[in-house]
Design a protein around this motif. Structure first.
Motif, PDB file in Angstrom:
ATOM      1  N   VAL B  71       0.841  -1.207   0.000  1.00 26.25           N
ATOM      2  CA  VAL B  71       0.000   0.000   0.000  1.00 26.25           C
ATOM      3  C   VAL B  71       0.876   1.256   0.000  1.00 26.25           C
ATOM      4  O   VAL B  71       0.671   2.182  -0.804  1.00 26.25           O
ATOM      5  N   ALA B  72       1.868   1.269   0.877  1.00 25.65           N
ATOM      6  CA  ALA B  72       2.742   2.453   0.995  1.00 25.65           C
ATOM      7  C   ALA B  72       3.492   2.710  -0.308  1.00 25.65           C
ATOM      8  O   ALA B  72       3.579   3.857  -0.766  1.00 25.65           O
ATOM      9  N   GLN B  73       4.013   1.659  -0.895  1.00 20.68           N
ATOM     10  CA  GLN B  73       4.752   1.829  -2.158  1.00 20.68           C
ATOM     11  C   GLN B  73       3.845   2.350  -3.271  1.00 20.68           C
ATOM     12  O   GLN B  73       4.238   3.213  -4.049  1.00 20.68           O
ATOM     13  N   ALA B  74       2.615   1.828  -3.310  1.00 20.68           N
ATOM     14  CA  ALA B  74       1.671   2.278  -4.345  1.00 20.68           C
ATOM     15  C   ALA B  74       1.379   3.773  -4.180  1.00 20.68           C
ATOM     16  O   ALA B  74       1.311   4.515  -5.158  1.00 20.68           O
ATOM     17  N   ILE B  75       1.228   4.195  -2.927  1.00 23.15           N
ATOM     18  CA  ILE B  75       0.950   5.617  -2.677  1.00 23.15           C
ATOM     19  C   ILE B  75       2.181   6.456  -3.037  1.00 23.15           C
ATOM     20  O   ILE B  75       2.085   7.482  -3.717  1.00 23.15           O
ATOM     21  N   GLN B  76       3.348   5.996  -2.587  1.00 25.37           N
ATOM     22  CA  GLN B  76       4.573   6.758  -2.851  1.00 25.37           C
ATOM     23  C   GLN B  76       4.883   6.846  -4.350  1.00 25.37           C
ATOM     24  O   GLN B  76       5.426   7.833  -4.815  1.00 25.37           O
ATOM     25  N   ASN B  77       4.515   5.813  -5.074  1.00 27.68           N
ATOM     26  CA  ASN B  77       4.753   5.828  -6.522  1.00 27.68           C
ATOM     27  C   ASN B  77       3.645   6.538  -7.293  1.00 27.68           C
ATOM     28  O   ASN B  77       3.649   6.551  -8.524  1.00 27.68           O
ATOM     29  N   GLY B  78       2.673   7.069  -6.554  1.00 29.05           N
ATOM     30  CA  GLY B  78       1.592   7.802  -7.197  1.00 29.05           C
ATOM     31  C   GLY B  78       0.614   6.904  -7.944  1.00 29.05           C
ATOM     32  O   GLY B  78      -0.110   7.344  -8.841  1.00 29.05           O
ATOM     33  N   GLU B  79       0.579   5.629  -7.567  1.00 33.39           N
ATOM     34  CA  GLU B  79      -0.321   4.700  -8.271  1.00 33.39           C
ATOM     35  C   GLU B  79      -1.769   4.797  -7.789  1.00 33.39           C
ATOM     36  O   GLU B  79      -2.676   4.349  -8.489  1.00 33.39           O
ATOM     37  N   LEU B  80      -1.965   5.336  -6.591  1.00 33.91           N
ATOM     38  CA  LEU B  80      -3.332   5.480  -6.087  1.00 33.91           C
ATOM     39  C   LEU B  80      -3.871   6.824  -6.581  1.00 33.91           C
ATOM     40  O   LEU B  80      -3.676   7.863  -5.947  1.00 33.91           O
ATOM     41  N   ARG B  81      -4.541   6.790  -7.728  1.00 34.47           N
ATOM     42  CA  ARG B  81      -4.944   8.044  -8.384  1.00 34.47           C
ATOM     43  C   ARG B  81      -6.052   8.755  -7.615  1.00 34.47           C
ATOM     44  O   ARG B  81      -6.076   9.966  -7.555  1.00 34.47           O
ATOM     45  N   ASP B  82      -6.970   7.986  -7.055  1.00 32.81           N
ATOM     46  CA  ASP B  82      -8.084   8.603  -6.323  1.00 32.81           C
ATOM     47  C   ASP B  82      -7.947   8.278  -4.830  1.00 32.81           C
ATOM     48  O   ASP B  82      -8.297   7.177  -4.393  1.00 32.81           O
ATOM     49  N   PRO B  83      -7.461   9.217  -4.034  1.00 29.58           N
ATOM     50  CA  PRO B  83      -7.244   8.939  -2.602  1.00 29.58           C
ATOM     51  C   PRO B  83      -8.522   8.499  -1.882  1.00 29.58           C
ATOM     52  O   PRO B  83      -8.451   7.786  -0.883  1.00 29.58           O
ATOM     53  N   ALA B  84      -9.673   8.931  -2.384  1.00 27.70           N
ATOM     54  CA  ALA B  84     -10.929   8.535  -1.739  1.00 27.70           C
ATOM     55  C   ALA B  84     -11.135   7.025  -1.810  1.00 27.70           C
ATOM     56  O   ALA B  84     -11.931   6.451  -1.063  1.00 27.70           O
ATOM     57  N   ARG B  85     -10.390   6.373  -2.712  1.00 25.27           N
ATOM     58  CA  ARG B  85     -10.527   4.921  -2.862  1.00 25.27           C
ATOM     59  C   ARG B  85      -9.514   4.148  -1.996  1.00 25.27           C
ATOM     60  O   ARG B  85      -9.280   2.964  -2.222  1.00 25.27           O
ATOM     61  N   LEU B  86      -8.912   4.857  -1.033  1.00 26.59           N
ATOM     62  CA  LEU B  86      -7.886   4.201  -0.214  1.00 26.59           C
ATOM     63  C   LEU B  86      -8.413   2.929   0.478  1.00 26.59           C
ATOM     64  O   LEU B  86      -7.771   1.881   0.435  1.00 26.59           O
ATOM     65  N   MET B  87      -9.596   3.022   1.069  1.00 27.06           N
ATOM     66  CA  MET B  87     -10.154   1.849   1.760  1.00 27.06           C
ATOM     67  C   MET B  87     -10.333   0.680   0.798  1.00 27.06           C
ATOM     68  O   MET B  87     -10.012  -0.456   1.105  1.00 27.06           O
ATOM     69  N   GLY B  88     -10.867   1.003  -0.384  1.00 29.91           N
ATOM     70  CA  GLY B  88     -11.073  -0.030  -1.401  1.00 29.91           C
ATOM     71  C   GLY B  88      -9.745  -0.615  -1.857  1.00 29.91           C
ATOM     72  O   GLY B  88      -9.639  -1.830  -2.067  1.00 29.91           O
ATOM     73  N   TYR B  89      -8.755   0.247  -1.940  1.00 32.29           N
ATOM     74  CA  TYR B  89      -7.452  -0.239  -2.386  1.00 32.29           C
ATOM     75  C   TYR B  89      -6.831  -1.180  -1.346  1.00 32.29           C
ATOM     76  O   TYR B  89      -6.313  -2.244  -1.687  1.00 32.29           O
ATOM     77  N   VAL B  90      -6.916  -0.780  -0.080  1.00 36.47           N
ATOM     78  CA  VAL B  90      -6.366  -1.635   0.989  1.00 36.47           C
ATOM     79  C   VAL B  90      -7.078  -2.994   0.973  1.00 36.47           C
ATOM     80  O   VAL B  90      -6.438  -4.049   1.071  1.00 36.47           O
TER      81      VAL B  90
END
Ligand SMILES: [Zn+2]
Lengths: 209, 209
Positions: B71-90
């Protein structure tokens, strides 16, 4: 600072369906995302799951193999009075064994009125509404379920009295099942369950003297 | 039967609020270590819970750590385009981890033992002695609960838990209101909880509260 919702708490119904793997796909995503961040709902899920899964397991393994607590308390006196009333109940498999010995000792092949009992009573049961078939009391009863296929089982069979109390439970591979018990006079219902525990048919019959 | 809604009484849903995901995601993206701690505080228990529930206790801490790294790497690499989807991504990351672990275990065991056995072995953690004892206790309590309900109520519960009929169908076919149906389940669950607490008070472990 903007505040966003992490979803509403899951309802008990949703958690129950989740624990039973029956939640719709849409709800599943919402509930799982919420569970990811809500300890309260995770705790509730544990409670709900414990109950739902235990109920499912017991209902599946022992369909209708239960009796009311008052019958459990004093099954032996009810066994004795069972000769007068049709509410004889067997307290599970263990009690059924004890009881069958007891019945044998007590009756010595006779019914309560001193008449000799036939060794076996045969009864063909059909899942149709109408007059309940009748059979005379005997030392054993052989039931044949018209709707059960030869080697179509394993079928679970549960015999209950007219008050819903458990009388006998067993498993059969085909349409025939034999109960080596003297069934006292009364009305009975035999329930036939399929291999996955679903209720297939319920048959009623009466035992006379 | 009283017309109350047990769920509503026992549980009033309210909005579960947490910090804005956008800010949190932005801070993790910038390498803020406190933001990582916050992420762990929010999701740590939830991730652990799902991993435990699906894979058991074996190597659970390592797996939780792996999920966070992803999760952290995806965020740091800018792969999580929509932050509101963080829960769904986790949730997606955790699900993938679970699926990958199961796949690895199955294929590993496939090379060692028979396939069918491997699937069984995979779930061995569920059969650990403590877990089995807890299951047995719950099963016994469920039996007691079912003994205390009427035959009709048992049928209703059987339809829901075993035959998996939707509550709408059960209510229609059994002539029940939605609240009556829920009240029946609520009472059975309350009895289940009560007997469980008695068991806990008598020195048996396994039941919360
Ligand atoms: Zn919640």
């Amino acid at each position: 600072m903007d505040v966003i919702h992490a979803g509403l708490h899951a309802s008990d119904d949703q958690l129950e369906l989740y624990s039973l793997d029956r939640l719709s796909d849409t709800d599943l995503i919402q509930v799982e995302e919420h569970l990811m961040v809500c300890g309260g709902c995770r705790n509730r899920l544990e409670d709900v799951s414990a109950f739902a899964l235990a109920m499912r397991n017991v209902l599946k393994e022992h369909p209708v193999a239960f009796q009311k607590p008052d019958e459990e308390e004093n099954w032996f006196s009810r066994f004795l009075s069972g000769w007068k009333t049709p509410s004889l109940a067997f307290a599970g498999a263990m009690a059924a064994v004890v009881l069958s010995v007891g019945l044998y000792t007590y009756t010595q092949g006779h019914n309560g009125a001193g008449m000799t009992l036939a060794p076996v009573a045969y009864l063909q049961l059909t899942a149709m509404r109408g007059e309940l078939p009748t059979v005379h009391g005997a030392k054993a009863v052989q039931l044949r379920f018209s709707e059960a296929a030869e080697s179509g089982g394993p079928y679970k069979v549960s015999l209950v009295g007219d008050d819903g109390s458990a009388v006998w439970n067993g498993v059969t591979e085909g349409p025939n099942v034999r109960l080596d018990h003297v069934l006292p006079k009364g009305t009975y219902f035999a329930r036939l369950f399929g291999p996955s525990g679903q209720l297939l048919h319920e048959y009623g019959f009466r035992v006379t003297e | 039967m009283a017309d109350v809604d047990p769920d509503q009484q026992a549980y009033q849903p309210d909005a579960f609020q947490i910090q804005d995901w956008t800010q949190l995601v932005a801070r993790i993206h910038q390498g803020d270590p406190t933001a990582m701690e916050e992420l762990y505080a929010i999701f740590g228990k939830g991730i652990r819970y799902f991993l435990l529930r699906n894979l058991g206790v074996d190597e659970v801490e390592d797996r939780v750590h792996d999920c966070f790294v992803i999760v952290a790497q995806a965020i740091q690499n800018g792969e999580l385009r929509d932050p509101a989807r963080l829960m769904g991504y986790v949730r997606t990351v955790v699900k993938r981890q679970i699926a990958a672990t199961i796949e690895t275990q199955v294929s590993r065991r496939r090379t060692e033992v028979d396939y069918e056995e491997s699937l069984f072995t995979l779930m061995d953690w569920q059969g650990d002695p403590e877990h089995s004892m807890l299951q047995q206790q719950r099963t016994e309590i469920a039996r007691k609960v079912l003994r205390s309900v009427s035959r009709r109520d048992r049928e209703i519960l059987d339809r829901f838990y075993v035959q998996e009929q939707p509550q709408e169908q059960i209510c229609e076919e059994m002539g029940l209101s939605y609240n009556q149906f829920r009240l029946l389940k609520y009472r059975a669950k309350a009895r289940f909880g009560e007997l469980g607490r008695r068991l806990t008070a008598a020195g048996f472990s396994g039941f919360r509260k």
